[in-house]
Structures are given as structure tokens and as C-alpha cells.
Design a protein around this motif. Structure first.
Motif, short mmCIF file in Angstrom:
data_model
loop_
_atom_site.label_atom_id
_atom_site.label_comp_id
_atom_site.label_asym_id
_atom_site.label_seq_id
_atom_site.Cartn_x
_atom_site.Cartn_y
_atom_site.Cartn_z
N PRO A 1 1.44 -31.21 33.28
CA PRO A 1 0.26 -30.65 33.95
C PRO A 1 -0.20 -31.46 35.16
CG PRO A 1 -0.01 -30.51 31.58
CD PRO A 1 1.26 -31.26 31.81
N ILE A 2 -0.06 -32.77 35.12
CA ILE A 2 -0.47 -33.56 36.31
C ILE A 2 0.45 -33.23 37.48
CG2 ILE A 2 -0.89 -35.86 37.25
CD1 ILE A 2 -1.33 -36.85 34.37
N GLN A 3 1.74 -33.10 37.20
CA GLN A 3 2.67 -32.71 38.26
C GLN A 3 2.35 -31.31 38.77
OE1 GLN A 3 6.13 -33.44 35.73
NE2 GLN A 3 6.79 -35.08 37.10
N GLN A 4 2.06 -30.40 37.84
CA GLN A 4 1.70 -29.03 38.25
C GLN A 4 0.47 -29.05 39.17
OE1 GLN A 4 1.35 -26.30 34.90
NE2 GLN A 4 2.89 -27.43 33.78
N ALA A 5 -0.50 -29.89 38.82
CA ALA A 5 -1.73 -29.95 39.63
C ALA A 5 -1.44 -30.52 41.02
CB ALA A 5 -2.77 -30.81 38.91
N PHE A 6 -0.55 -31.49 41.09
CA PHE A 6 -0.18 -32.04 42.41
C PHE A 6 0.49 -30.96 43.26
CE2 PHE A 6 -0.58 -36.72 43.12
CZ PHE A 6 -1.41 -36.99 42.04
N VAL A 7 1.32 -30.16 42.63
CA VAL A 7 1.98 -29.07 43.37
C VAL A 7 0.93 -28.05 43.82
CG1 VAL A 7 3.58 -27.13 43.18
CG2 VAL A 7 4.20 -29.36 42.21
N ARG A 8 0.04 -27.70 42.90
CA ARG A 8 -0.97 -26.67 43.21
C ARG A 8 -1.84 -27.08 44.39
NH1 ARG A 8 -5.10 -24.79 38.56
NH2 ARG A 8 -3.11 -24.41 37.52
N HIS A 9 -2.19 -28.37 44.46
CA HIS A 9 -3.06 -28.84 45.54
C HIS A 9 -2.29 -29.38 46.74
CE1 HIS A 9 -7.02 -28.43 43.61
NE2 HIS A 9 -6.37 -28.65 42.48
N ASP A 10 -0.96 -29.26 46.70
CA ASP A 10 -0.15 -29.80 47.79
C ASP A 10 -0.53 -31.26 48.05
OD1 ASP A 10 1.81 -29.67 49.71
OD2 ASP A 10 0.51 -28.84 51.26
N THR B 1 8.62 -44.02 33.00
CA THR B 1 8.69 -43.85 34.44
C THR B 1 8.41 -42.38 34.77
OG1 THR B 1 11.03 -43.26 34.50
CG2 THR B 1 10.48 -45.63 34.53
N ILE B 2 8.39 -42.07 36.05
CA ILE B 2 8.12 -40.68 36.43
C ILE B 2 9.18 -39.74 35.85
CG2 ILE B 2 9.38 -40.78 38.63
CD1 ILE B 2 6.00 -38.98 37.95
N GLU B 3 10.38 -40.27 35.62
CA GLU B 3 11.44 -39.42 35.05
C GLU B 3 11.13 -39.03 33.60
OE1 GLU B 3 12.00 -42.25 36.72
OE2 GLU B 3 13.50 -41.87 38.30
N GLY B 4 10.20 -39.77 32.97
CA GLY B 4 9.86 -39.49 31.58
C GLY B 4 8.64 -38.60 31.42
N ILE B 5 8.10 -38.15 32.55
CA ILE B 5 6.93 -37.27 32.52
C ILE B 5 7.41 -35.84 32.71
CG2 ILE B 5 4.79 -36.66 33.74
CD1 ILE B 5 4.48 -39.28 32.38
N GLY B 6 6.97 -34.96 31.86
CA GLY B 6 7.43 -33.58 31.99
C GLY B 6 8.85 -33.44 31.48
N ALA B 7 9.46 -32.33 31.75
CA ALA B 7 10.83 -32.07 31.28
C ALA B 7 11.52 -31.17 32.30
CB ALA B 7 10.78 -31.39 29.91
N GLU B 8 12.82 -31.09 32.15
CA GLU B 8 13.61 -30.24 33.04
C GLU B 8 13.05 -28.81 33.03
OE1 GLU B 8 16.47 -31.67 34.46
OE2 GLU B 8 16.73 -29.90 35.72
N GLY B 9 12.64 -28.33 34.17
CA GLY B 9 12.12 -26.96 34.25
C GLY B 9 10.71 -26.80 33.73
N LYS B 10 10.07 -27.90 33.32
CA LYS B 10 8.70 -27.80 32.81
C LYS B 10 7.93 -29.04 33.26
CE LYS B 10 6.27 -26.46 28.58
NZ LYS B 10 5.08 -27.26 28.64
N LEU B 11 7.24 -28.87 34.37
CA LEU B 11 6.48 -30.00 34.90
C LEU B 11 5.31 -30.33 33.99
CD1 LEU B 11 6.27 -29.08 38.70
CD2 LEU B 11 7.83 -30.71 37.61
#
Ligand code: FES
Ligand code: FES
Length: 159
Positions: free
Chosen positions: A87-96, A75-85
Motif C-alpha cells: 500500500p505505501i508503494q501504491q500510494a507513492f504511485v498514486r501521488h506521483d 530492504t525495498i525488495e522485501g516490501i510488497g510482492a511480484e505484481g502486488k505493490l
């Protein structure tokens, strides 16, 4: 029928004594407290409830908990880690690439599945992959840009 269903959820073993016909979406949200998986249409038509089953993006409103016995569910909770998004999450943040965020978990997991099988998708391939994912906030253009950026980040070894 109540059975013992075992599967791997976000890299951890899960064992539930449960009616195997119950919908995975509601087992995740109500029994396991993973509310990042969203209920949109309940009919397999919006993508909000998408999870990965053995790496394949599937609408959790359309599959039973019995279906995932012995499989790996992410699930989305299993993507990335605490304090470390991731890369797909980082890209979503970067592009708002979100407004209310309701469609975002499903979008990210579908993008995850796409980029695992096709690390360099064209714009058309990204559009096709996300075709069954609705965003009522109209963030589609930014979402496409985010998936493209995520592909570049993953190819560059960022994790
Ligand atoms: S809630 Fe499952 S596809 Fe819409
Ligand atoms: S960001 Fe609101 S539905 Fe997509």
C-alpha cells in the motif's frame, strides 16, 4: 575478522562467511545483488540507504553486517510482492511521489517504520519522521501526501 554471519533478509535465511566489519549497504548491493538500497552520501545524512532492522529504519551505510547477525533485515525488495505493490508503494504511485526514484526506497521504508508505530501520523509527524531523508528532485510535498494516503489505506485494511 571473517565470521559466519546469519540473519534473515526479506523473510529468507542468509548465511555469509564475511568480514563482520563490512558495511551492510555494500554487502546488500554487491554481495547479495539487492541494488534497491541506494548509496547517497555514505555519511548517514540522506536516508537513501535506509533498510529495516527488526522493523526499525536504519541507514545501512552506518551499520556493519555483523550488527545484523540474528536480526531481521528488510530492504525495498522485501516490501510488497511480484505484481502486488505494498500500500505505501501504491500510494507513492498514486501521488506521483517520485521523479528519479533514487530517494524512494528509503522514503518508503522509513514510512513503513513510521506507520507501524504510529498508524495515524499528523502532517507534522510525517515531516519529522522524514526529516533526515533528502529528495533532490523536490518531491517532498507529494511524498507527504503519499504517506498520508498510505496510512489511510493501511487503516482500511488494504494490503
Ligand atoms: S547513503 Fe546512507 S544516509 Fe546517505
Ligand atoms: S525522486 Fe529523485 S531524489 Fe527523490
Amino acid at each position: 575478522m571473517v565470521k559466519t554471519i546469519r540473519f534473515t533478509l526479506n523473510d529468507k535465511p542468509v548465511s555469509l562467511d564475511i568480514d563482520e566489519e563490512r558495511t551492510l549497504l555494500w554487502v546488500l548491493r554487491t554481495d547479495l545483488g539487492l541494488t534497491g538500497t541506494k548509496y547517497g552520501c555514505g555519511e548517514g545524512a540522506c536516508g537513501a540507504c535506509t533498510v529495516l532492522v527488526d522493523g526499525e529504519a536504519l541507514p545501512s551505510c552506518q551499520i556493519t553486517v555483523g550488527f545484523v547477525a540474528g536480526r531481521h533485515v528488510t530492504t525495498i525488495e522485501g516490501i510488497g510482492a511480484e505484481g502486488k505493490l505494498h500500500p505505501i508503494q501504491q500510494a507513492f504511485v498514486r501521488h506521483d511521489a517520485l521523479q528519479c526514484g533514487f530517494c524512494t526506497p528509503g522514503m518508503i521504508l522509513k514510512a513503513h517504520s513510521l506507520l507501524a508505530s504510529n498508524p495515524s501520523p499528523t502532517r507534522e509527524e510525517i515531516i519529522e519522521a522524514l526529516d533526515d531523508h533528502l529528495c533532490r528532485c523536490g518531491a517532498h510535498v507529494r511524498i507527504l501526501a503519499a504517506v498520508h494516503t498510505a496510512a489511510e489505506m493501511l487503516k482500511g485494511g488494504k494490503s
